[in-house]
Design an enzyme around this catalytic site. Structure first.
Site, PDB file in Angstrom:
ATOM      1  N   LYS A 119       0.824  -1.216   0.000  1.00  0.00           N
ATOM      2  CA  LYS A 119       0.000   0.000   0.000  1.00  0.00           C
ATOM      3  C   LYS A 119       0.852   1.256   0.000  1.00  0.00           C
ATOM      4  O   LYS A 119       0.441   2.284  -0.521  1.00  0.00           O
ATOM      5  CB  LYS A 119      -0.975  -0.008   1.187  1.00  0.00           C
ATOM      6  CG  LYS A 119      -2.053  -1.068   1.002  1.00  0.00           C
ATOM      7  CD  LYS A 119      -3.353  -0.739   1.715  1.00  0.00           C
ATOM      8  CE  LYS A 119      -4.410  -1.752   1.345  1.00  0.00           C
ATOM      9  NZ  LYS A 119      -5.554  -1.781   2.248  1.00  0.00           N
ATOM     10  N   LYS A 201      -6.108 -11.524  -7.858  1.00  0.00           N
ATOM     11  CA  LYS A 201      -7.296 -11.626  -7.009  1.00  0.00           C
ATOM     12  C   LYS A 201      -8.417 -10.731  -7.556  1.00  0.00           C
ATOM     13  O   LYS A 201      -8.145  -9.624  -8.017  1.00  0.00           O
ATOM     14  CB  LYS A 201      -6.869 -11.153  -5.605  1.00  0.00           C
ATOM     15  CG  LYS A 201      -7.900 -11.234  -4.537  1.00  0.00           C
ATOM     16  CD  LYS A 201      -7.285 -10.891  -3.192  1.00  0.00           C
ATOM     17  CE  LYS A 201      -7.814  -9.548  -2.708  1.00  0.00           C
ATOM     18  NZ  LYS A 201      -7.729  -9.357  -1.260  1.00  0.00           N
ATOM     19  N   LYS A 204     -12.377  -5.012  -6.295  1.00  0.00           N
ATOM     20  CA  LYS A 204     -13.206  -3.914  -6.804  1.00  0.00           C
ATOM     21  C   LYS A 204     -12.356  -2.735  -7.256  1.00  0.00           C
ATOM     22  O   LYS A 204     -12.853  -1.851  -7.945  1.00  0.00           O
ATOM     23  CB  LYS A 204     -14.191  -3.460  -5.737  1.00  0.00           C
ATOM     24  CG  LYS A 204     -13.533  -2.856  -4.520  1.00  0.00           C
ATOM     25  CD  LYS A 204     -14.133  -3.342  -3.256  1.00  0.00           C
ATOM     26  CE  LYS A 204     -13.195  -3.061  -2.090  1.00  0.00           C
ATOM     27  NZ  LYS A 204     -13.547  -3.800  -0.902  1.00  0.00           N
TER      28      LYS A 204
HETATM   29  P1  AMP Z   1     -11.055  -6.220   1.094  1.00  0.00           P
HETATM   30  O1  AMP Z   1     -12.231  -5.894   0.258  1.00  0.00           O
HETATM   31  O2  AMP Z   1      -9.808  -6.457   0.278  1.00  0.00           O
HETATM   32  O3  AMP Z   1     -10.873  -5.260   2.236  1.00  0.00           O
HETATM   33  O4  AMP Z   1     -11.336  -7.637   1.765  1.00  0.00           O
HETATM   34  C1  AMP Z   1     -12.370  -7.867   2.674  1.00  0.00           C
HETATM   35  C2  AMP Z   1     -12.466  -9.359   2.940  1.00  0.00           C
HETATM   36  O5  AMP Z   1     -12.840 -10.079   1.765  1.00  0.00           O
HETATM   37  C3  AMP Z   1     -11.154  -9.994   3.413  1.00  0.00           C
HETATM   38  O6  AMP Z   1     -11.417 -10.995   4.378  1.00  0.00           O
HETATM   39  C4  AMP Z   1     -10.586 -10.592   2.175  1.00  0.00           C
HETATM   40  O7  AMP Z   1      -9.741 -11.691   2.450  1.00  0.00           O
HETATM   41  C5  AMP Z   1     -11.845 -11.037   1.427  1.00  0.00           C
HETATM   42  N1  AMP Z   1     -11.620 -10.979  -0.023  1.00  0.00           N
HETATM   43  C6  AMP Z   1     -11.463  -9.860  -0.782  1.00  0.00           C
HETATM   44  N2  AMP Z   1     -11.289 -10.167  -2.083  1.00  0.00           N
HETATM   45  C7  AMP Z   1     -11.334 -11.518  -2.159  1.00  0.00           C
HETATM   46  C8  AMP Z   1     -11.204 -12.464  -3.233  1.00  0.00           C
HETATM   47  N3  AMP Z   1     -11.018 -12.075  -4.489  1.00  0.00           N
HETATM   48  N4  AMP Z   1     -11.308 -13.779  -2.929  1.00  0.00           N
HETATM   49  C9  AMP Z   1     -11.522 -14.173  -1.662  1.00  0.00           C
HETATM   50  N5  AMP Z   1     -11.641 -13.354  -0.614  1.00  0.00           N
HETATM   51  C10 AMP Z   1     -11.549 -12.039  -0.849  1.00  0.00           C
END
Ligand code: AMP
Ligand code: TRP
Length: 335
Positions: A119, A201, A204
């Site tokens: 980041k 991955k 968004k």
């Molecule tokens: P974030 O939106 O990156 O803050 O992630 C929020 C939660 O969603 C965390 O527990 C991440 O590990 C999970 N997460 C986000 N993107 C993915 C993805 N593509 N596949 C699986 N888990 C995800």
């Protein structure tokens, strides 16, 4: 109490940042598991809004995202009469314990965090101290509630590890004060990859909107995005090492429908990618249909959302304030 074993239920805490639209990745990687956990465990789920300001946010948009994320927790089926649902910033003890724990966290260990390195490269113009001490706030979130289990995705494992180290260091000074949390690897769960580049991955923040599916995307958008998903030239629907695109699609279909990858392979034996993609889109659309309807209902009534989340914050604060008191007393503060 757990009615089958007659032992106290284990405590679970997890959080999700209100940093934008929630995707199929968030749903399959985190939220769907939360729902599955709420009857078995004593769960607290929070909108981790304090974490989100480590990256600059536009106020009106940020506020809306907090409401959206809160509404989404209810929409996926988290039940405020069963789990404690709250907004992190409504419980002041998070910031309070964060400061205390930061005095038990080493500069060196924070410097090694992969997420900080990533980041701070991505937001090179704003490498603030909050971004650096982000894992300490997360440790505070977890340790405030004496959480036994923390469901986290792969990307957050390092943060859980540092929470354990901070807690152990604190206990070495003051005795058995903090519960050492364990990571929880969910039964269902998947790492969902981008539909456009399956080595990345699903996120968004991807500038290509076809790479991700939002939980509240319209059925037409969901169908379009799956139809455009990249595949390969092999032509068969089988999980194999190196076939990232197909493996991802099988994994999505399998997680959504509850069928094993082998069952999915059998079901689509001899069938083409086109047919498979439509079937995945339909399964995802059906999974999201009630969630989307619930979301439209909850997001309309902000007062009601506030009421539910304030009540949750009150229960959370009750536990958290006692824990901060215990920690401060051990350190020697005058209470
Ligand atoms: P974030 O939106 O990156 O803050 O992630 C929020 C939660 O969603 C965390 O527990 C991440 O590990 C999970 N997460 C986000 N993107 C993915 C993805 N593509 N596949 C699986 N888990 C995800
Ligand atoms: N850092 C987590 C993420 O970005 C969200 C989070 C904040 C969290 N506090 C937490 C997760 C405590 C588990 C426990 O996904």
């Amino acid at each position: 109490m757990n009615e089958t074993t007659n032992t106290p239920k284990k405590r679970v805490l997890s959080g999700i940042q209100p940093s934008g639209v929630l995707t199929l990745g968030n749903y399959l990687g985190a939220l769907k598991n939360w729902k599955a956990m709420q009857s078995e465990f004593d769960c607290l789920f929070m909108v981790a809004d304090l974490h989100t300001i480590t990256i600059r946010q536009e106020p009106a948009k940020f506020r809306q995202q907090i409401y959206n994320t809160a509404a989404m927790l209810l929409s996926i089926g988290l039940d405020p009469s069963q789990s404690t649902l709250f907004i992190q910033s409504h419980v002041a003890a998070h910031a309070q314990l964060c400061w205390i724990l930061s005095c038990y966290t080493q500069f060196g260990e924070l410097s090694r965090m992969t997420q900080f390195k990533e980041k701070s490269q991505k937001h090179a113009d704003n490498v603030n101290a909050g971004l650096f001490s982000y894992p300490v706030l997360m440790a505070a979130d977890i340790l405030l509630y004496a959480s036994d289990l923390v469901p986290v995705g792969h990307d957050q494992k390092q943060h859980l590890e540092i929470s354990r180290n901070i807690a152990t260091r604190f206990n070495n000074c003051y005795g058995d004060v903090l519960t050492i949390p364990e990571p929880y690897i969910p039964k269902i769960g998947a790492r969902v990859m981008s539909l456009q580049n399956p080595t990345k991955k699903m996120s968004k923040s991807d500038e290509n909107v076809n790479a991700w599916v939002g939980i509240v995307d319209s059925p037409d958008d969901i169908l379009r995005k799956f139809k455009r998903a990249v595949t390969d030239s092999e032509g068969c629907i089988r999980m194999q090492p190196g076939r990232d695109a197909i493996n991802n699609l099988i994994s999505i279909y399998s997680t959504v429908t509850g069928k094993s990858p082998e069952q999915v392979e059998q079901q689509f034996e001899g069938k083409g990618y086109g047919e498979f993609k439509v079937a995945i889109a339909e399964a995802v659309i059906e999974e999201f249909r009630p969630i989307r309807e619930n979301f439209e209902y909850y997001i309309k009534d902000k007062k009601e959302l506030e009421r539910i989340f304030k009540a949750g914050a009150e229960s959370a604060a009750h536990i958290a304030n006692r824990q901060v008191g215990k920690v401060m007393k051990k350190i020697g503060f005058v209470l």
